[in-house]
Write a protein that holds these residues in place. Structure first.
Motif, PDB file in Angstrom:
ATOM      1  N   THR A 191      -2.312  -3.474   8.532  1.00  0.00           N
ATOM      2  CA  THR A 191      -1.064  -3.248   7.821  1.00  0.00           C
ATOM      3  C   THR A 191       0.112  -3.689   8.671  1.00  0.00           C
ATOM      4  O   THR A 191       0.025  -3.759   9.894  1.00  0.00           O
ATOM      5  CB  THR A 191      -0.884  -1.764   7.455  1.00  0.00           C
ATOM      6  OG1 THR A 191      -0.854  -0.981   8.657  1.00  0.00           O
ATOM      7  CG2 THR A 191      -1.999  -1.280   6.547  1.00  0.00           C
ATOM      8  N   THR A 233      -6.325  -6.392   2.166  1.00  0.00           N
ATOM      9  CA  THR A 233      -7.472  -5.665   1.630  1.00  0.00           C
ATOM     10  C   THR A 233      -8.810  -6.242   2.078  1.00  0.00           C
ATOM     11  O   THR A 233      -9.834  -5.578   1.942  1.00  0.00           O
ATOM     12  CB  THR A 233      -7.425  -5.676   0.102  1.00  0.00           C
ATOM     13  OG1 THR A 233      -7.463  -7.045  -0.364  1.00  0.00           O
ATOM     14  CG2 THR A 233      -6.149  -5.020  -0.406  1.00  0.00           C
ATOM     15  N   GLU A 280      -7.910  -5.866   6.941  1.00  0.00           N
ATOM     16  CA  GLU A 280      -7.777  -4.414   6.864  1.00  0.00           C
ATOM     17  C   GLU A 280      -6.675  -3.885   7.770  1.00  0.00           C
ATOM     18  O   GLU A 280      -6.711  -2.735   8.200  1.00  0.00           O
ATOM     19  CB  GLU A 280      -9.110  -3.724   7.190  1.00  0.00           C
ATOM     20  CG  GLU A 280     -10.215  -4.030   6.187  1.00  0.00           C
ATOM     21  CD  GLU A 280     -11.461  -3.214   6.448  1.00  0.00           C
ATOM     22  OE1 GLU A 280     -11.872  -3.130   7.617  1.00  0.00           O
ATOM     23  OE2 GLU A 280     -12.004  -2.651   5.486  1.00  0.00           O
ATOM     24  N   SER A 319       0.814  -1.216   0.000  1.00  0.00           N
ATOM     25  CA  SER A 319       0.000   0.000   0.000  1.00  0.00           C
ATOM     26  C   SER A 319       0.849   1.267   0.000  1.00  0.00           C
ATOM     27  O   SER A 319       0.373   2.332  -0.394  1.00  0.00           O
ATOM     28  CB  SER A 319      -0.926   0.008   1.218  1.00  0.00           C
ATOM     29  OG  SER A 319      -0.170  -0.009   2.426  1.00  0.00           O
ATOM     30  N   ASN A 320       2.099   1.154   0.414  1.00  0.00           N
ATOM     31  CA  ASN A 320       2.945   2.345   0.459  1.00  0.00           C
ATOM     32  C   ASN A 320       4.402   1.913   0.535  1.00  0.00           C
ATOM     33  O   ASN A 320       4.712   0.867   1.110  1.00  0.00           O
ATOM     34  CB  ASN A 320       2.597   3.214   1.678  1.00  0.00           C
ATOM     35  CG  ASN A 320       3.382   4.508   1.695  1.00  0.00           C
ATOM     36  OD1 ASN A 320       3.564   5.146   0.665  1.00  0.00           O
ATOM     37  ND2 ASN A 320       3.868   4.902   2.856  1.00  0.00           N
ATOM     38  N   TYR A 324      -0.683  -4.355   3.137  1.00  0.00           N
ATOM     39  CA  TYR A 324      -2.065  -4.132   3.570  1.00  0.00           C
ATOM     40  C   TYR A 324      -2.926  -5.311   3.145  1.00  0.00           C
ATOM     41  O   TYR A 324      -2.895  -5.732   1.979  1.00  0.00           O
ATOM     42  CB  TYR A 324      -2.577  -2.842   2.938  1.00  0.00           C
ATOM     43  CG  TYR A 324      -4.050  -2.577   3.158  1.00  0.00           C
ATOM     44  CD1 TYR A 324      -4.571  -2.421   4.439  1.00  0.00           C
ATOM     45  CD2 TYR A 324      -4.920  -2.462   2.082  1.00  0.00           C
ATOM     46  CE1 TYR A 324      -5.916  -2.172   4.636  1.00  0.00           C
ATOM     47  CE2 TYR A 324      -6.265  -2.203   2.267  1.00  0.00           C
ATOM     48  CZ  TYR A 324      -6.753  -2.059   3.546  1.00  0.00           C
ATOM     49  OH  TYR A 324      -8.084  -1.813   3.736  1.00  0.00           O
TER      50      TYR A 324
END
Length: 627
Positions: free
Chosen positions: A401, A363, A399, A340-341, A361
């Motif tokens: 991380t 999902t 959900e 995600s990043n 992450y």
């Protein structure tokens, strides 16, 4: 004679028997007295147990003998193998009809002993001791071990706050564990259960809900100091079974709010924040145990379970029509784990080492993944520094991380461009529909742009030391790209005390390791020193515009200045004073040599100027052809 001898022998034998009997009675009395002398071990003992035989569905019943092995640690060394007896008031007894039912000390020394209670029967004793294995060592004080596997035949429990209300949690009769309150975390004080308040038992805890809880539990035979010492808990509480658990990367917590001492032990009040309901069953269960086996404190190990009827277990949709999909047997939606990043610090220069941070992450909104293996594959231009290319994540909740960091070095010869890093994730998840564990993999690609150090340089300028007034001269600027990346859109502009400033040349791109020139024609305005500068503008590999400048200087002379001063006499012109001296006129008439010499010099000067101008023009044409 023979009769007397026989009588004497019989009398002697009787005397010996009487003596031996008296001696045996004395010795047995002494031994009994020694054995019956009690040895008080105090309360600072610890005991671990294992039920090795006789369990039925994981429980101990009142009909089937079991074998329990206890590892006992006592504070006072026992000099000899101790005598261990079951306490008659405890919850277990020996089976009188079974010859193998006995208590033995199998091994040990000093303060640590292994005791086997073979084929003992659970007799469901009074409520205060109904789950306790109680025994004495050397007729000392009573020692007890709480056996969590006990299964009583009683259906009621005085500690059950739920009573007959079906919406309230019901508790196993062998646990002193009470739920005081359950409420939904997402709605603050939206209480779903409070004992004794029928309006606060809303059955609305569904799969994926987070709830908070207040509970209390009783631990007999311990003190407050056994639970808390110097404000530090000595026990840990684990939510490790049942339909509730804590999620990682959330604001979840277990906290012992306060501890009350009673005559039989302690009552702990505990808050549980952000419990996640998985949708499986309706059991709230956790384990309370000592953080370590401290010989100076009682060893604590208890397992608690309670049914929370406010839960609504997840039920797959039934397939009652052949024309519709069988949702009950369908696989659940596959959870995907993505990057995600990621962060690498903003700018990476070839040769630098930087920290790469990757955030993963899950999902899925309701499916956790576990046993995840992450593999990072580097391109040729990058390499890992003091780090493995694999990471292991035990569990990543829905959900949620998790962030991992690695050290990466950009090689010195790395091309100035974006380089791709492949990140693959292999993990497992549980399909509640099919009650099975499934594997899945996902793969991501991230890019790291690398730049090379800009090493473009202007190396020098070429111009004659002297140039002629009002004549074009040739000026050349040399430059080189010493960097490992190309430079783009070069242009050069000249300025200075010349008649044609502002000349520009577009030079295109210059590859790594290449040299180049910029050529100009300059016409000075006046005699003396003539100077200026050449400015070269270009773009580096990041398309950032940069400028390099170099100064130039030369001396300007007038080619006709010397000839005007010495050879300024032309036809029909007279030299002042010449008419005043007839002899000079006669001498000049007599000898024309000076005029001839002057004419030759003037002609040579004019020819030289013409030849130079022709050479300069030819050079200009050649330079244009090279461009």
């Amino acid at each position: 004679m023979k009769a007397n001898t026989l009588k004497r022998a019989v009398a002697l034998a009787l005397a010996v028997l009487i003596l031996l009997g008296t001696l045996g009675y004395f010795l047995s009395t002494v031994a009994y007295g020694a054995m019956s002398e009690s040895q008080d071990l105090g309360s600072n003992y610890s005991a671990k147990y294992e039920v090795t035989d006789g369990l039925k569905d994981g429980k101990i019943t009142t009909t089937d003998p079991v074998t329990i092995e206890v590892e006992l640690t006592v504070p006072t060394p026992l000099t000899d193998k101790p005598t261990v007896t079951l306490d008659p008031n405890g919850a277990f007894r020996t089976d009188t009809g079974n010859a193998a039912s006995k208590v033995t000390v199998d091994s040990g020394a000093d303060t640590e002993w292994t005791i086997t209670f073979a084929n003992v029967v659970y007799n469901n004793a009074d409520s205060g001791n109904k789950e306790k294995l109680e025994f004495r060592v050397n007729n000392g004080n009573k020692l007890s071990v709480a056996i969590a596997e006990c299964k009583t035949s009683s259906s009621g429990d005085n500690n059950n706050p739920g009573g007959d209300n079906n919406n309230e949690p019901t508790l196993p009769s062998n646990m002193t564990y009470t739920i005081e309150r359950i409420y939904r975390s997402s709605n603050g004080e939206n209480v779903t259960y409070i004992p004794g308040d029928s309006s606060k038992n809303d059955p609305s805890i569904h799969r994926g809900y987070y709830v908070d809880a207040m509970v209390r539990f009783s631990i007999p035979g311990v003190t407050k100091a056994d639970i808390i010492s110097n404000s530090t808990p000595n026990v840990q509480i684990l939510v490790d079974r049942g339909g509730f658990r804590f999620q990682s990367a959330t604001d979840s917590a277990i906290k012992i709010e306060r501890v009350e001492e009673t005559s039989s032990g302690v009552i702990c009040h505990v808050s549980l924040k952000a419990l996640y309901y998985t949708g499986t069953g309706s059991t709230l269960a956790f384990t309370v145990q000592s953080k370590d086996n401290n010989e100076n404190a009682a060893y604590i190990y208890e397992q608690f379970t309670a049914e929370v009827s406010s839960c609504v277990p997840y039920t797959p949709r039934d397939d009652d029509n052949d024309d519709t999909p069988d949702y009950g047997s369908m696989q659940m939606a596959t959870p995907y784990v993505i990057v995600s990043n990621y962060n690498y610090g903003g700018t990476v220069t070839a040769g630098d080492t930087f920290t790469l941070s990757l955030t993963f992450y899950n999902t899925s909104r309701n499916i956790d993944v576990s046993n995840m293996m992450i593999t990072v594959t580097m391109p040729e231009a990058l390499m890992l520094t003091s780090s493995s290319n694999t990471f292991y994540v035990d569990q990543l909740d829905s959900e949620a991380t998790v962030t991992e960091t690695i050290q990466v070095t950009a090689k010195a010869n790395a091309a100035p461009q974006s380089h791709n890093i492949d990140v693959s994730m292999k993990y497992q998840y549980v399909d509640d529909h099919l009650v099975s564990r499934r594997d899945n993999t996902t793969q991501e690609t991230i890019s790291i742009p690398i730049i090379q150090v800009d090493r473009f340089q202007v190396t020098g300028v070429e111009v004659s030391q002297e140039i002629y007034l009002n004549e074009e001269s040739y000026l050349t600027v040399n430059f080189v790209n010493k960097g490992r990346s190309d430079v783009y859109n070069l242009s050069a502009e000249i300025s200075g005390d010349i008649q044609n400033p502002g000349q520009q040349q577009n030079l295109g791109n210059l590859t790594s390791g290449s040299t180049g020139t910029a050529d100009f024609y300059i016409t000075p305005n006046a005699e003396g020193v003539c100077s200026g500068e050449v400015k070269i503008t270009y773009e580096d590999t990041n398309m950032e515009e940069k400028t390099a400048t170099i100064l130039w200087s030369t001396t300007v002379v007038d080619p006709m200045g010397g000839m005007d001063m010495g050879m300024g006499i032309g036809p029909g012109m007279e030299v002042p004073g010449m008419m005043d001296d007839p002899s000079l006129m006669d001498e000049e008439k007599k000898s024309p040599t000076p005029f001839i010499i002057g004419g030759v010099v003037a002609a040579a000067a004019v020819a030289g100027l013409l030849i130079r101008r022709r050479i300069l023009k030819k050079r200009s044409e050649e330079a244009d052809a090279n461009l």
